[in-house]
Design a protein around this motif. Structure first.
Motif, PDB file in Angstrom:
ATOM      1  N   TRP A  61       0.796  -1.221   0.000  1.00 59.09           N
ATOM      2  CA  TRP A  61       0.000   0.000   0.000  1.00 59.09           C
ATOM      3  C   TRP A  61       0.831   1.275   0.000  1.00 59.09           C
ATOM      4  O   TRP A  61       0.302   2.352  -0.256  1.00 59.09           O
ATOM      5  CB  TRP A  61      -0.953  -0.001   1.191  1.00 59.09           C
ATOM      6  CG  TRP A  61      -2.012  -1.044   1.043  1.00 59.09           C
ATOM      7  CD1 TRP A  61      -2.140  -2.214   1.743  1.00 59.09           C
ATOM      8  CD2 TRP A  61      -3.090  -1.029   0.108  1.00 59.09           C
ATOM      9  NE1 TRP A  61      -3.221  -2.914   1.299  1.00 59.09           N
ATOM     10  CE2 TRP A  61      -3.834  -2.213   0.292  1.00 59.09           C
ATOM     11  CE3 TRP A  61      -3.511  -0.135  -0.885  1.00 59.09           C
ATOM     12  CZ2 TRP A  61      -4.957  -2.521  -0.458  1.00 59.09           C
ATOM     13  CZ3 TRP A  61      -4.631  -0.443  -1.628  1.00 59.09           C
ATOM     14  CH2 TRP A  61      -5.343  -1.619  -1.416  1.00 59.09           C
ATOM     15  N   HIS A  62       2.098   1.178   0.295  1.00 58.47           N
ATOM     16  CA  HIS A  62       2.976   2.354   0.310  1.00 58.47           C
ATOM     17  C   HIS A  62       3.966   2.311  -0.848  1.00 58.47           C
ATOM     18  O   HIS A  62       4.951   3.045  -0.836  1.00 58.47           O
ATOM     19  CB  HIS A  62       3.726   2.435   1.645  1.00 58.47           C
ATOM     20  CG  HIS A  62       2.818   2.539   2.832  1.00 58.47           C
ATOM     21  ND1 HIS A  62       2.301   3.740   3.261  1.00 58.47           N
ATOM     22  CD2 HIS A  62       2.293   1.597   3.647  1.00 58.47           C
ATOM     23  CE1 HIS A  62       1.513   3.527   4.300  1.00 58.47           C
ATOM     24  NE2 HIS A  62       1.495   2.228   4.553  1.00 58.47           N
ATOM     25  N   GLY A  63       3.700   1.491  -1.872  1.00 57.83           N
ATOM     26  CA  GLY A  63       4.688   1.222  -2.903  1.00 57.83           C
ATOM     27  C   GLY A  63       4.510   1.892  -4.246  1.00 57.83           C
ATOM     28  O   GLY A  63       5.195   1.525  -5.200  1.00 57.83           O
ATOM     29  N   LEU A  64       3.626   2.877  -4.338  1.00 59.74           N
ATOM     30  CA  LEU A  64       3.409   3.498  -5.643  1.00 59.74           C
ATOM     31  C   LEU A  64       4.697   4.095  -6.217  1.00 59.74           C
ATOM     32  O   LEU A  64       5.010   3.891  -7.387  1.00 59.74           O
ATOM     33  CB  LEU A  64       2.320   4.577  -5.556  1.00 59.74           C
ATOM     34  CG  LEU A  64       2.094   5.403  -6.822  1.00 59.74           C
ATOM     35  CD1 LEU A  64       1.776   4.530  -8.027  1.00 59.74           C
ATOM     36  CD2 LEU A  64       0.992   6.427  -6.593  1.00 59.74           C
ATOM     37  N   ALA A  65       5.452   4.816  -5.429  1.00 60.37           N
ATOM     38  CA  ALA A  65       6.650   5.501  -5.938  1.00 60.37           C
ATOM     39  C   ALA A  65       7.676   4.540  -6.529  1.00 60.37           C
ATOM     40  O   ALA A  65       8.408   4.901  -7.452  1.00 60.37           O
ATOM     41  CB  ALA A  65       7.288   6.342  -4.834  1.00 60.37           C
ATOM     42  N   ALA A  66       7.735   3.323  -6.033  1.00 61.20           N
ATOM     43  CA  ALA A  66       8.725   2.348  -6.510  1.00 61.20           C
ATOM     44  C   ALA A  66       8.326   1.675  -7.820  1.00 61.20           C
ATOM     45  O   ALA A  66       9.183   1.160  -8.544  1.00 61.20           O
ATOM     46  CB  ALA A  66       8.942   1.269  -5.444  1.00 61.20           C
ATOM     47  N   THR A  67       7.061   1.696  -8.158  1.00 58.04           N
ATOM     48  CA  THR A  67       6.554   0.884  -9.258  1.00 58.04           C
ATOM     49  C   THR A  67       6.947   1.354 -10.654  1.00 58.04           C
ATOM     50  O   THR A  67       7.290   0.520 -11.500  1.00 58.04           O
ATOM     51  CB  THR A  67       5.035   0.716  -9.124  1.00 58.04           C
ATOM     52  OG1 THR A  67       4.776   0.173  -7.812  1.00 58.04           O
ATOM     53  CG2 THR A  67       4.476  -0.209 -10.182  1.00 58.04           C
ATOM     54  N   PRO A  68       6.920   2.653 -10.979  1.00 60.32           N
ATOM     55  CA  PRO A  68       7.296   3.046 -12.347  1.00 60.32           C
ATOM     56  C   PRO A  68       8.687   2.562 -12.768  1.00 60.32           C
ATOM     57  O   PRO A  68       8.871   2.160 -13.924  1.00 60.32           O
ATOM     58  CB  PRO A  68       7.200   4.572 -12.318  1.00 60.32           C
ATOM     59  CG  PRO A  68       6.128   4.842 -11.302  1.00 60.32           C
ATOM     60  CD  PRO A  68       6.386   3.807 -10.234  1.00 60.32           C
ATOM     61  N   ASP A  69       9.652   2.559 -11.871  1.00 63.56           N
ATOM     62  CA  ASP A  69      10.990   2.055 -12.217  1.00 63.56           C
ATOM     63  C   ASP A  69      10.951   0.568 -12.548  1.00 63.56           C
ATOM     64  O   ASP A  69      11.658   0.108 -13.453  1.00 63.56           O
ATOM     65  CB  ASP A  69      11.984   2.301 -11.079  1.00 63.56           C
ATOM     66  CG  ASP A  69      12.404   3.760 -10.974  1.00 63.56           C
ATOM     67  OD1 ASP A  69      12.336   4.483 -11.995  1.00 63.56           O
ATOM     68  OD2 ASP A  69      12.797   4.173  -9.867  1.00 63.56           O
ATOM     69  N   VAL A  70      10.132  -0.185 -11.835  1.00 65.18           N
ATOM     70  CA  VAL A  70       9.983  -1.621 -12.108  1.00 65.18           C
ATOM     71  C   VAL A  70       9.389  -1.817 -13.502  1.00 65.18           C
ATOM     72  O   VAL A  70       9.882  -2.628 -14.291  1.00 65.18           O
ATOM     73  CB  VAL A  70       9.109  -2.306 -11.034  1.00 65.18           C
ATOM     74  CG1 VAL A  70       8.817  -3.752 -11.407  1.00 65.18           C
ATOM     75  CG2 VAL A  70       9.763  -2.209  -9.664  1.00 65.18           C
TER      76      VAL A  70
END
Length: 179
Positions: A61-70
């Protein structure tokens, strides 16, 4: 959703070249509850596209910022003809799960918040922004995900607001759809 929702997308795709190797990638972005998943499902039916749901990749739930790089790393592999891989997020366990494989394909739809982020845009042939009034979005999201999403609505909405303000995603969209 009715097929008329997809006509403008299909028309624009006729003029677009693949930007991810031989794969044409369309991102469908917008805040939670705006109708992205339903829109993507209908568009996939109309076009025969494969779909990558970003909810499979958000690390909690706190992981939005990490996802575009993935997503960008997955697409970088697809762009050179390789299969992109990333760890799925196991929402029930609250931990990384199985490996997700994304092979090159004719048409790939990205479904999710962050799919139109600046790090992903070089791979996109088309960026679609979906929006709806906040009260409608919240009702849709909580109806869809109920008690699972309810405690995290505000946490996720704050991440979305920061992300969209920093990225300017709506302003960069090729097409804006109100649902």
């Amino acid at each position: 959703m009715a097929s008329h929702w997809y006509e403008p997308v299909v028309a624009r795709l006729e003029d677009r070249q693949p930007a991810c190797g031989t794969t044409t990638v369309v991102a469908v972005d917008g805040p939670s509850g705006s109708g992205k998943t339903s829109f993507v499902a209908g568009l996939a039916d109309v076009t025969g596209a494969d779909v990558l749901h970003l909810e499979d990749l958000y690390p909690g739930w706190h992981g939005l910022a990490a996802t575009p790089d993935v997503v960008a790393r997955v697409l970088a592999s697809v762009a050179v003809g390789d299969t992109g891989t990333a760890r799925r997020w196991d929402w029930a366990a609250g931990a990384p799960g199985s490996l997700l494989h994304v092979p090159p394909t004719r048409l790939l739809l990205l479904d999710g918040v962050g799919s139109g982020a600046s790090v992903v845009r070089p791979f996109l042939s088309l960026l679609i922004w979906l929006e709806a009034p906040a009260d409608v979005r919240k009702e849709r999201a909580l109806t869809r995900d109920g008690d699972t999403f309810a405690p995290f609505w505000d946490v996720w909405a704050e991440q979305e607001a920061r992300h969209f303000a920093a990225e300017g995603t709506r302003g960069r969209a090729d097409l804006v759809v109100r649902t």
